[in-house]
Design an enzyme around this catalytic site. Structure first.
Site, PDB file in Angstrom:
ATOM      1  N   ASP A   1       0.833  -1.196   0.000  1.00 24.87           N
ATOM      2  CA  ASP A   1       0.000   0.000   0.000  1.00 24.87           C
ATOM      3  C   ASP A   1       0.873   1.252   0.000  1.00 24.87           C
ATOM      4  O   ASP A   1       0.552   2.258  -0.636  1.00 24.87           O
ATOM      5  CB  ASP A   1      -0.892   0.033   1.248  1.00 24.87           C
TER       6      ASP A   1
ATOM      7  N   TYR B   1       2.222   1.922  -3.357  1.00 30.28           N
ATOM      8  CA  TYR B   1       1.133   2.427  -4.189  1.00 30.28           C
ATOM      9  C   TYR B   1       0.887   3.911  -3.896  1.00 30.28           C
ATOM     10  O   TYR B   1       0.777   4.734  -4.797  1.00 30.28           O
ATOM     11  CB  TYR B   1      -0.144   1.614  -3.925  1.00 30.28           C
TER      12      TYR B   1
ATOM     13  N   SER C   1     -44.815  -6.299   9.916  1.00 29.44           N
ATOM     14  CA  SER C   1     -44.330  -5.723  11.161  1.00 29.44           C
ATOM     15  C   SER C   1     -45.314  -6.113  12.255  1.00 29.44           C
ATOM     16  O   SER C   1     -46.190  -6.936  12.018  1.00 29.44           O
ATOM     17  CB  SER C   1     -44.115  -4.238  10.913  1.00 29.44           C
ATOM     18  N   LEU C   2     -45.157  -5.607  13.439  1.00 29.02           N
ATOM     19  CA  LEU C   2     -45.978  -6.070  14.553  1.00 29.02           C
ATOM     20  C   LEU C   2     -46.792  -4.929  15.141  1.00 29.02           C
ATOM     21  O   LEU C   2     -46.328  -3.795  15.208  1.00 29.02           O
ATOM     22  CB  LEU C   2     -45.095  -6.638  15.663  1.00 29.02           C
TER      23      LEU C   2
ATOM     24  N   GLU D   1     -40.937 -14.379  22.856  1.00 22.10           N
ATOM     25  CA  GLU D   1     -39.519 -14.196  22.487  1.00 22.10           C
ATOM     26  C   GLU D   1     -39.080 -12.788  22.867  1.00 22.10           C
ATOM     27  O   GLU D   1     -39.885 -11.867  22.852  1.00 22.10           O
ATOM     28  CB  GLU D   1     -39.347 -14.348  20.960  1.00 22.10           C
TER      29      GLU D   1
ATOM     30  N   LYS E   1     -37.720  -9.203  22.157  1.00 21.47           N
ATOM     31  CA  LYS E   1     -37.777  -8.382  20.943  1.00 21.47           C
ATOM     32  C   LYS E   1     -36.462  -7.630  20.823  1.00 21.47           C
ATOM     33  O   LYS E   1     -36.229  -6.640  21.509  1.00 21.47           O
ATOM     34  CB  LYS E   1     -38.953  -7.408  21.005  1.00 21.47           C
TER      35      LYS E   1
ATOM     36  N   ASP F   1     -33.537  -5.287  19.596  1.00 20.68           N
ATOM     37  CA  ASP F   1     -33.544  -3.951  19.019  1.00 20.68           C
ATOM     38  C   ASP F   1     -32.451  -3.875  17.962  1.00 20.68           C
ATOM     39  O   ASP F   1     -31.344  -3.420  18.211  1.00 20.68           O
ATOM     40  CB  ASP F   1     -33.318  -2.924  20.126  1.00 20.68           C
TER      41      ASP F   1
ATOM     42  N   ARG G   1     -35.700  -5.101   5.305  1.00 17.65           N
ATOM     43  CA  ARG G   1     -37.150  -5.157   5.189  1.00 17.65           C
ATOM     44  C   ARG G   1     -37.688  -4.188   4.141  1.00 17.65           C
ATOM     45  O   ARG G   1     -38.624  -4.498   3.423  1.00 17.65           O
ATOM     46  CB  ARG G   1     -37.749  -4.824   6.556  1.00 17.65           C
TER      47      ARG G   1
ATOM     48  N   GLU H   1     -33.164 -10.978  12.935  1.00 16.63           N
ATOM     49  CA  GLU H   1     -32.750  -9.646  13.339  1.00 16.63           C
ATOM     50  C   GLU H   1     -31.229  -9.578  13.371  1.00 16.63           C
ATOM     51  O   GLU H   1     -30.582 -10.427  13.977  1.00 16.63           O
ATOM     52  CB  GLU H   1     -33.315  -9.382  14.746  1.00 16.63           C
TER      53      GLU H   1
ATOM     54  N   TYR I   1     -35.858 -15.859  13.718  1.00 18.05           N
ATOM     55  CA  TYR I   1     -37.097 -16.158  14.444  1.00 18.05           C
ATOM     56  C   TYR I   1     -38.284 -16.459  13.537  1.00 18.05           C
ATOM     57  O   TYR I   1     -39.406 -16.575  14.010  1.00 18.05           O
ATOM     58  CB  TYR I   1     -37.465 -15.012  15.392  1.00 18.05           C
TER      59      TYR I   1
ATOM     60  N   LYS J   1     -44.103  -3.743  24.371  1.00 19.68           N
ATOM     61  CA  LYS J   1     -42.930  -2.877  24.491  1.00 19.68           C
ATOM     62  C   LYS J   1     -42.676  -2.449  25.932  1.00 19.68           C
ATOM     63  O   LYS J   1     -43.612  -2.230  26.689  1.00 19.68           O
ATOM     64  CB  LYS J   1     -43.134  -1.599  23.643  1.00 19.68           C
TER      65      LYS J   1
ATOM     66  N   CYS K   1     -28.190  35.748  15.047  1.00 19.68           N
ATOM     67  CA  CYS K   1     -27.542  34.442  14.910  1.00 19.68           C
ATOM     68  C   CYS K   1     -26.306  34.392  15.807  1.00 19.68           C
ATOM     69  O   CYS K   1     -25.453  35.271  15.729  1.00 19.68           O
ATOM     70  CB  CYS K   1     -27.144  34.206  13.457  1.00 19.68           C
TER      71      CYS K   1
ATOM     72  N   CYS L   1     -23.085  34.378  13.401  1.00 17.40           N
ATOM     73  CA  CYS L   1     -22.657  35.463  12.516  1.00 17.40           C
ATOM     74  C   CYS L   1     -23.312  36.809  12.849  1.00 17.40           C
ATOM     75  O   CYS L   1     -22.973  37.822  12.246  1.00 17.40           O
ATOM     76  CB  CYS L   1     -22.936  35.104  11.058  1.00 17.40           C
TER      77      CYS L   1
ATOM     78  N   CYS M   1     -31.405  31.784  10.640  1.00 21.61           N
ATOM     79  CA  CYS M   1     -30.404  32.834  10.492  1.00 21.61           C
ATOM     80  C   CYS M   1     -30.490  33.367   9.069  1.00 21.61           C
ATOM     81  O   CYS M   1     -30.523  32.608   8.111  1.00 21.61           O
ATOM     82  CB  CYS M   1     -29.016  32.258  10.754  1.00 21.61           C
TER      83      CYS M   1
ATOM     84  N   CYS N   1     -22.869  33.184   6.643  1.00 23.99           N
ATOM     85  CA  CYS N   1     -22.784  32.722   8.030  1.00 23.99           C
ATOM     86  C   CYS N   1     -21.832  31.530   8.097  1.00 23.99           C
ATOM     87  O   CYS N   1     -22.068  30.500   7.469  1.00 23.99           O
ATOM     88  CB  CYS N   1     -24.167  32.310   8.532  1.00 23.99           C
TER      89      CYS N   1
HETATM   90  S1  IVH Z   1     -41.608 -11.321  14.384  1.00 14.90           S
HETATM   91  C1  IVH Z   1     -44.880 -11.054  11.495  1.00 14.90           C
HETATM   92  N1  IVH Z   1     -39.918 -11.689  16.360  1.00 14.90           N
HETATM   93  O1  IVH Z   1     -39.597  -6.184  15.541  1.00 14.90           O
HETATM   94  C2  IVH Z   1     -43.668 -11.247  12.286  1.00 14.90           C
HETATM   95  N2  IVH Z   1     -39.881  -9.600  15.240  1.00 14.90           N
HETATM   96  O2  IVH Z   1     -41.928  -4.431  15.406  1.00 14.90           O
HETATM   97  C3  IVH Z   1     -42.800 -10.065  12.316  1.00 14.90           C
HETATM   98  N3  IVH Z   1     -38.192  -8.039  16.037  1.00 14.90           N
HETATM   99  O3  IVH Z   1     -39.729  -5.938  12.052  1.00 14.90           O
HETATM  100  C4  IVH Z   1     -41.602 -10.129  13.101  1.00 14.90           C
HETATM  101  N4  IVH Z   1     -37.352  -9.353  17.586  1.00 14.90           N
HETATM  102  O4  IVH Z   1     -37.435  -6.316  13.153  1.00 14.90           O
HETATM  103  C5  IVH Z   1     -40.374 -10.838  15.424  1.00 14.90           C
HETATM  104  N5  IVH Z   1     -38.462 -12.163  18.098  1.00 14.90           N
HETATM  105  C6  IVH Z   1     -38.913 -11.318  17.173  1.00 14.90           C
HETATM  106  C7  IVH Z   1     -38.359 -10.027  16.996  1.00 14.90           C
HETATM  107  C8  IVH Z   1     -38.887  -9.189  16.012  1.00 14.90           C
HETATM  108  C9  IVH Z   1     -37.279  -8.177  16.992  1.00 14.90           C
HETATM  109  C10 IVH Z   1     -38.388  -6.828  15.218  1.00 14.90           C
HETATM  110  C11 IVH Z   1     -38.452  -7.087  13.741  1.00 14.90           C
HETATM  111  C12 IVH Z   1     -39.785  -6.569  13.288  1.00 14.90           C
HETATM  112  C13 IVH Z   1     -40.113  -5.599  14.379  1.00 14.90           C
HETATM  113  C14 IVH Z   1     -41.615  -5.420  14.482  1.00 14.90           C
END
Ligand code: IVH
Length: 670
Positions: free
Chosen positions: A34, A37, A83-84, A114, A116, A118, A137, A174, A226, A316, A410, A413, A427, A433
């Protein structure tokens, strides 16, 4: 050195560098170090600097390395990614269970509960047990192709390990960063003078959506699966979520072991409390738990609504809060001059993250909440939301502190502050500025815009404050000597900036549009615009109505675009950027958009049984694919007929997916 000598040397250097570039990026087999180069590169850069007439557009200085990928191609999910629905309270969960019981006409419903996670939802497609594609997604129907990046996740199998595997399976899960990985990554970011990520979810998303998979590979990403989408070529029926999780494990996929089979709302709530207790000690960040009706027959009977199934719900956790003091209120000047009040806080931990600033949004919001310096406030963090002040603890307000007086000039400036449409304070200084200049430069140079490495805050500040760089186009006229004279800069740093500037000249239309900093136009909109218009000229000629034809562009964005491009100043900056050599490949526009082949680079090999190579090539091109002669890192997949030969080996070696003629036919018929 005479001009003739320089001309000769430049030609030699250009040729040599192009050769080594190819060895490095395409063949993955560099011949020189590198450092060597870089030495050649800088020699060329210096010569071209001295004799600009020798700088040709195809010089390696105008195109440093091959961009990993222009952008993420679209991927149509075989089954939509839903989604949920959310539940926030115990009675929300009881209502959910009640609806399920009533619809099914039974009681004591078994659920799989399960954690959830993040992170970021992902769909990974395996064909005959091989990972062929991974997609985000997106809007649920079409996501972004992040295959190269997902392949770098060490816990994600490239091959399923069971003896018998389905012909096709879309595995849903996830992608996340474990807490430890998040801390490690942020420590690294800070050591490199880069911005820390606000939370593991942002860090995971940012890491996965890297155009260069090599960057993703350096991030400690993990995966938990999942669910499934499309399954084909599999006779055995899947009866329940419980059986599915066990089967996914057996296939060699990572499944979070912390799930549990429970009964009724009571069972769900007991699980919720247990996980809430363990939350701090879990190695990953969660924002709640998910309950899924266990039996698939029952799931089918319940069905789904437009975006979420009736058979599952996300319970949640309440957003986390903490108390702290307001040390100061600062007013920040944004790229478009908007003034944002920000509370500077006594640092406090909220949900695993240290919070030291919270936005107060705008003067009106600040006045409404009446936050004062010295106040005790409740700070809240929910999911990936920027920390916010949930409220002031009035009982603890010290005596004699006064309401915050919003500046009428501002702070950067001194130009007058204008109030627009009620809430926005702006501003009036425009590019005069320095704060606005700085912000627009910072944005232009940022990683997701033109990614100009080495152009850090300190240098930007000096360039903007000195008035040397007024518009972003001025960046391209900076010279080495000049750069080296700024504080904290030296010749090496100057070279680095010049190299990144040179590299930034080759970009994509989407990045360019994003980099311009058009109000309301984020990355996703920039990408949609690039795809729709294909190139800048038709886009600049468009009117509001034409902008509205772009997916997701509504009247507000269309208006902002129209206003931006109508502005003479903006047009002249764009023209100056193009004169400075900023360029991109036009994108194949809409006609060839959307299908699984659009934007893909494919290689054909072997004998196809129902069409000639030429026919296949034409059909692929008609659907927006690029047909290349040989396999490289840029290849999306290889289509192999009978007796394929060496290209398939090469593809395997580099992890490029190989598909057969049946798959090709299916794509062509789609
Ligand atoms: S099930 C129809 N399982 O939460 C089934 N989702 O708010 C849809 N997520 O988009 C998903 N852990 O990104 C499922 N154990 C879990 C999850 C999970 C995280 C996320 C996932 C989904 C979002 C929905």
């Amino acid at each position: 050195m005479t001009l003739a000598e320089a001309r000769e040397r430049v030609a030699v250097l250009q040729r040599t560098l192009a050769y080594h570039n190819h060895r490095y990026y395409v063949q993955d087999d560099p011949e020189i170090s590198d450092a060597e180069y870089d030495r050649l590169f800088h020699e060329l850069l210096a010569l071209e600097e001295r004799y600009p007439e020798l700088r040709s557009p195809d010089s390696p200085t105008q195109r440093v390395g091959a961009p990993a990928r222009a952008d993420f191609g679209p991927v149509a999910h075989g089954q939509p990614m839903l989604s949920l629905a959310n539940a926030f309270t115990e009675s929300d969960v009881e209502d959910f269970d009640k609806r399920v019981r009533e619809r099914l006409g039974r009681s004591a419903i078994p659920y799989v509960a399960e954690p959830k996670l993040d992170g970021l939802a992902i769909s990974i497609r395996y064909e005959d047990g091989r990972l062929v594609q991974a997609a985000t997604r997106g809007d649920g129907a079409v996501g972004e192709d992040v295959t190269g990046n997902v392949r770098t996740i060490r816990t994600c199998p490239l091959k399923l390990t069971a003896r018998r595997v389905p012909g096709v399976i879309e595995v849903r899960g996830e992608v996340y960063l474990p807490k430890a990985g998040f801390q490690e990554l942020n420590a690294r970011q800070e050591a490199q003078g880069l911005k820390a990520f606000a939370n593991p979810r942002n860090a995971a998303a940012g890491s996965l959506r890297q155009l260069d998979p090599a960057i993703t590979a350096g991030r400690p990403l993990r995966l938990f699966c999942y669910g499934v989408g499309l399954i084909a070529g599999w006779e055995e029926p899947l009866v329940s979520q419980e059986a599915l999780l066990t089967w996914l494990r057996a296939l060699g996929l990572p499944v979070n072991p912390d799930w549990s089979l429970v009964t009724g709302a009571e069972g769900c709530l007991a699980y919720y409390r247990e996980i809430a207790d363990r939350r701090k000690d879990l190695p990953y960040e969660i924002d709640g738990v998910v309950y899924k009706v266990n039996h698939f027959d029952d799931q089918r009977a319940l069905g789904t609504l437009a975006r979420s199934p009736r058979w599952a719900v996300a319970h949640k956790f309440a957003p986390e809060e903490a108390l702290t003091q307001v040390r100061a209120i600062e007013v920040q000047v944004g790229r478009t001059g908007a003034l944002t009040p920000v509370a500077v806080l006594e640092p406090v931990m909220v949900g695993g993250v240290t919070v030291s600033h919270a936005t107060l949004h705008n003067p009106e919001e600040l006045a409404r909440r009446d936050v004062r310096v010295g106040d005790t406030v409740r700070v809240r963090r929910a999911g990936d939301v920027i920390p916010e002040i949930a409220g002031v603890v009035r009982e603890q307000r010290p005596e004699g502190i006064r309401p915050f007086a919003f500046p009428t000039q501002c702070p950067a400036c001194g130009a007058p502050v204008l109030r627009e449409e009620g809430v926005v304070a702006r501003c009036a200084g425009g590019l005069a500025c320095p704060a606005q200049r700085r912000q627009s430069l910072r944005h232009f140079a940022s990683r997701r815009a033109l990614d100009i490495e080495g152009l850090g805050d300190k240098l930007i500040e000096q360039l903007a404050d000195a008035g040397r760089v007024v518009t972003v186009a001025d960046l391209y006229s900076l010279t080495r000597d000049e750069l080296a004279r700024y504080e904290r800069m030296g010749e090496r740093s100057a070279d680095r900036v010049l190299k990144s500037l040179a590299r930034s000249r080759t970009t994509t239309l989407a990045r360019f549009l994003y980099a311009l900093g058009i109000p309301e136009v984020g990355e996703a909109t920039a990408l949609a615009l690039a795809r729709h218009f294909g190139d800048l000229e038709p886009l600049m000629a468009a009117d509001e109505e034409a902008f509205m034809a772009v997916p997701d562009v509504g009247p507000v964005v269309a208006r902002a675009l129209q206003t931006f491009f109508a502005e003479a100043h903006n047009r002249s900056v764009i023209a100056a950027l193009r004169r400075a050599g900023v360029h991109w490949e036009p994108v194949a526009a809409i006609a060839t958009q959307g299908g699984p082949l659009a934007g893909k680079t494919v290689v054909l090999t072997g004998v196809l049984s129902d069409m000639t190579r030429e026919e296949a090539k034409a059909a692929l091109q008609a659907r927006g694919a690029k047909v290349a002669a040989s396999v490289s890192r840029q290849t999306d997949f290889v289509i192999a007929g009978r007796d394929p030969g060496g290209k398939v080996d090469k593809a395997r070696e580099w992890g490029v997916p190989v598909v057969d003629e049946a798959r090709l036919r299916a794509w062509l018929n789609e």
